[in-house]
Design an enzyme around this catalytic site. Structure first.
Site, PDB file in Angstrom:
ATOM      1  N   LYS A  89      63.193  23.262  75.312  1.00 42.62           N
ATOM      2  CA  LYS A  89      62.390  24.101  74.411  1.00 42.62           C
ATOM      3  C   LYS A  89      63.137  24.390  73.110  1.00 42.62           C
ATOM      4  O   LYS A  89      62.566  24.331  72.011  1.00 42.62           O
ATOM      5  CB  LYS A  89      62.004  25.408  75.106  1.00 42.62           C
ATOM      6  CG  LYS A  89      61.016  25.204  76.254  1.00 42.62           C
ATOM      7  CD  LYS A  89      60.715  26.504  76.982  1.00 42.62           C
ATOM      8  CE  LYS A  89      59.696  26.288  78.101  1.00 42.62           C
ATOM      9  NZ  LYS A  89      59.395  27.507  78.844  1.00 42.62           N
TER      10      LYS A  89
ATOM     11  N   SER B  23      54.955  30.595  80.816  1.00 41.07           N
ATOM     12  CA  SER B  23      55.945  30.884  79.773  1.00 41.07           C
ATOM     13  C   SER B  23      55.334  31.140  78.397  1.00 41.07           C
ATOM     14  O   SER B  23      56.040  31.496  77.462  1.00 41.07           O
ATOM     15  CB  SER B  23      56.966  29.745  79.679  1.00 41.07           C
ATOM     16  OG  SER B  23      56.318  28.552  79.316  1.00 41.07           O
TER      17      SER B  23
END
Length: 780
Positions: free
Chosen positions: A726, A683
């Protein structure tokens, strides 16, 4: 001898035969027989005794009587009642009935005496020979042996037999004293020839001896058994008295108690049959304490199992919602799914239900949700911790052949619950391990399959156990270690990290009151301001759940309790300013967004087991030979993402104004700070590509921008996971704009407004969109 043919009174005997030399008592009830006896006494006559062929015949005719009988003398007559007379007779000689007179008031008839016949082998008259003496001695020996077997015969009889010197008298004496059946006696009576009579007597005597031997053997066995039972009875009575003296009211033996419990038990047929068999074994093994203990434990386990006991489910949805809200703050998607699950059970009225797997970081309340669900359903709650379990026998139990064998944890849990439909929590199912003792995950496949667990086989139980009515809930921190077939049997409910606001509410409503009570403090003795709690969450804990937060609050409570005792203060107030006094200096500092835009530094977003975090990526370009350096403990996937980013940049270098020989003459160094912490995952692909392109082109990247997403060779942005954590990390770090893959749009919509508020979330699908949002626009 008297005249050969005589007219004598006749007595017809039923079930009895009179033999020569026989002294016999018998009862007379028929009128004709009584009159015949009276007539004989009056005239001092002898009587002819003959047996009826059918003893049931009340008024016999000539054809109903045997032809051969015995002439005898009536010695005594005793009146027992008006209709019954007892007669004592003595038999003298054999005779044949020639004619029967039935018209008179008693039986009489012409009788012919039968002499004994002596014939040798050649038909010659046999004198007293050695053969006769041998026969006489053989008869005496057999009779003596018979007398040893039959205690009813008098000792004087043995002396009489010894004094007899004539074979015929010996045969008749023996026949008269051995209790033959009347048909056997009739055969002896009809045997005229002494040799035949002797053989017939010996044959019947031997047969009687065998019967007596068998009877004696059987009687000895019965006596031994009775003695054993008598001994057991005496011992049991003594045990009962000892128990009573000791104050133990139980007067039943263990076997009797087991049998009584079995009669009351409502269980499947095979369980009842197994118990009956084991109780029988238990009775037979009383002399072996070791075996008795094993069988006793097994029987008690089977009897204690809840084969038919169930608890009625409480299906009030509003009550369940109230319980879940009282016990947990937030977790709305999880609560909603649990309530849907309850609603379906209430409507279907069936025990079958999906197996829920609560998956999420540690300390997020997975175990407590299961406990609250049991409370809402008003069911017994059984928790089975599977962390570190590597022996298949923990699930399936040990076979009874092993020393110390015991049932598996599931059967033990059912036994503890006391009902067959409890809520059973299989905690930490992702931490099950395998070794040479078996595959524990495979054992769980049967347990968590509603089609198979109706007949779950525990090795110890040896009978099927029905687990289909058990409500199974499992918990896991990660789904990566759970085998696919097992995961397929469970419905996964993701429990994500708590926001700072949720942690504040949880700390105020649940954790602080709980710790105050645990440490003996009242609510008024210690108070924590909201700002102090917020600082604890931000700077003293770093986790997805609230477990560490609870420990820190407990630490404050301990210090406060000590201070109250030492100083005598009535109240302690803890604010943001004096928090450091109780907890020391801050342990965690959020890596806040940079204040200035810089070249080659980009903020990425990462997911960790304790929640989300920001990840600063730094890239430097130096003169060299085209080498790429990667530092900061990067995993293989992250290294591949970096190389993919380089390949993408080289492919678009011409459009970005990068010289053709740039990559041959320069080295690129990619570093992610906190080098001691391992980092991996795809990611950070667009983050590293943006940082490298910024360092190569010299363009600045906005300090208030963070990004996450996987990159391809053609510059496409692929979706990622853990978006909630996140975004939460980005917000805590003071980031204003977050770049998120376009394919994660659905995840963004599901995230609470509490997290997204104040964040500008841009959805990107191509690298060009990322660069346009991240690079600082040059002033014209």
């Amino acid at each position: 001898m008297e005249e050969k043919n005589r007219i004598l009174p006749i007595v017809a005997l039923r079930g009895l035969t009179i033999l020569p030399e026989m002294v016999k008592h018998f009862d007379v009830s028929r009128d004709k027989t009584m009159k015949a006896v009276e007539k004989a006494i009056e005239e001092n006559q002898k009587v002819f005794f003959v047996s009826q062929k059918d003893p049931a015949k009340e008024d016999p005719k000539e054809e109903d009587l045997y032809k051969i009988g015995c002439i005898g003398v009536v010695k005594q007559v005793v009146k027992l009642s008006r209709k019954m007379t007892r007669v004592l007779v003595v038999g003298e000689e054999r005779a044949r009935l020639l004619e029967l007179e039935t018209e008179t008031e008693y039986f009489s008839g012409k009788v012919e005496a039968i002499p004994d016949e002596y014939f040798g082998k050649d038909g010659e008259l046999l004198e007293r020979t050695i053969l006769e003496e041998a026969m006489l001695g053989g008869a005496k020996d057999i009779f003596r042996e018979y007398m040893l077997k039959d205690p009813k015969l008098s000792k004087e009889l043995s002396t009489q037999i010894d004094n007899i010197g004539e074979l015929t008298q010996m045969i008749d004496m023996i026949a008269a004293n051995v209790p033959f059946d009347f048909t056997d006696a009739q055969q002896l009576l009809e045997a005229y020839n002494v040799g035949e009579r002797y053989e017939l007597l010996i044959d019947k005597m031997v047969r009687h001896l065998q019967i007596l031997s068998i009877k004696e053997e059987l009687q000895n066995k019965v006596k031994e058994r009775m003695d054993k039972h008598q001994k057991e009875y005496v011992l049991r009575e003594e045990m009962r008295l000892i128990r009573e003296e000791l104050g133990d009211d139980s007067t039943l033996t263990d076997a009797e108690e087991f049998q009584q419990r079995l009669e009351k038990l409502k269980a499947p047929v095979e369980v009842v049959e197994k118990l009956q068999k084991e109780i029988k074994r238990f009775k037979n093994s009383l002399n072996s304490p070791a075996e008795t203990g094993v069988i006793r434990t097994y029987i008690e386990t089977l009897l204690d199992m809840p084969w038919d006991r169930v608890v009625k489910e409480h299906k009030d949805i509003e009550y369940a919602r109230k319980i879940l809200d009282e016990d947990h703050y937030g977790l709305e998607p999880v609560k909603e799914r649990v309530l849907e699950f309850l609603a379906v059970r209430a409507l279907t009225k069936k025990g079958d239900s999906p197996i829920l797997c609560l998956a999420g970081p540690p300390g997020t309340g997975k175990t407590s949700i299961a406990k609250s669900l049991a409370k809402a359903l008003k069911k017994p709650y059984v928790r089975i911790s599977l962390g570190g379990v590597r022996d298949e026998a923990e699930i399936r139990g040990h076979r009874r052949t092993y020393v110390g064998a015991m049932p598996g944890r599931l059967v033990t849990g059912l036994k503890q619950a006391g009902v067959k439909n409890p809520l059973m929590l299989l905690d930490e199912i992702d931490k099950v391990s395998n070794d040479y003792k078996g595959d524990t995950f495979s054992a769980l496949l049967e347990v968590l399959d509603s089609e198979q667990n109706r007949k779950f086989r525990d090795h110890y139980m040896e009978v099927p156990v029905d687990l289909s009515e058990v409500l199974f809930i499992t918990t896991a921190n990660t789904l990566q270690t759970i085998p696919r077939p097992l995961l397929d049997r469970m419905e996964v409910i993701e429990i994500s990290s708590y926001t700072e606001n949720e942690k504040l509410h949880i700390a105020g409503r649940h954790l602080l009151p709980k710790q105050l009570s645990r440490h003996g403090l009242k609510a008024g003795q210690l108070s924590l301001s909201r700002a102090a709690l917020g600082k604890i969450i931000r700077n003293y804990t770093k986790e997805a759940g609230v477990r560490q937060l609870e420990r820190v609050i407990g630490n404050i409570c301990r210090k406060a309790a000590k201070e109250i005792l030492e100083t005598g203060k009535k109240e302690i107030r803890i604010s943001e300013r004096n928090l450091e006094k109780y907890l020391g200096k801050e342990k965690f500092v959020y890596q806040m967004a940079n204040t200035e835009d810089e070249v080659g530094i980009v903020r990425g977003l990462a997911w960790t087991s304790v929640g989300g975090d920001t990840l600063q990526i730094e890239v430097n370009v130096m003169p060299g030979s085209g080498e790429i350096l990667l530092t900061g403990q990067l995993g293989d996937v992250m290294k591949e993402s970096a190389r993919t980013g380089i390949s993408y940049i080289r492919s678009v270098g011409e459009t970005k104004g990068i010289a053709d020989n740039f990559f041959k003459e320069h080295d690129i160094h990619i570093h992610i700070p906190e080098g001691a912490v391992p980092k991996d995952g795809p990611s950070a692909g667009i983050t590293m590509a943006t940082a490298m392109l910024s360092a190569i082109t010299g363009k600045k990247v906005r300090a208030d921008v963070a990004m996450t997403g996987e990159i391809t060779l053609r510059g496409r942005v692929l979706p990622i996971g853990g978006l909630k954590e996140k975004l939460l990390a980005a917000k805590n770090a003071g980031i204003k704009t977050v770049l998120v893959p376009k394919e994660n749009a659905r995840d963004v919509n599901e995230i609470a407004a509490e997290i997204t508020k104040g964040l500008e979330i841009r959805l990107v699908s191509q690298m060009d969109q990322v660069l346009e949002a991240a690079f600082v626009k040059e002033k014209e």
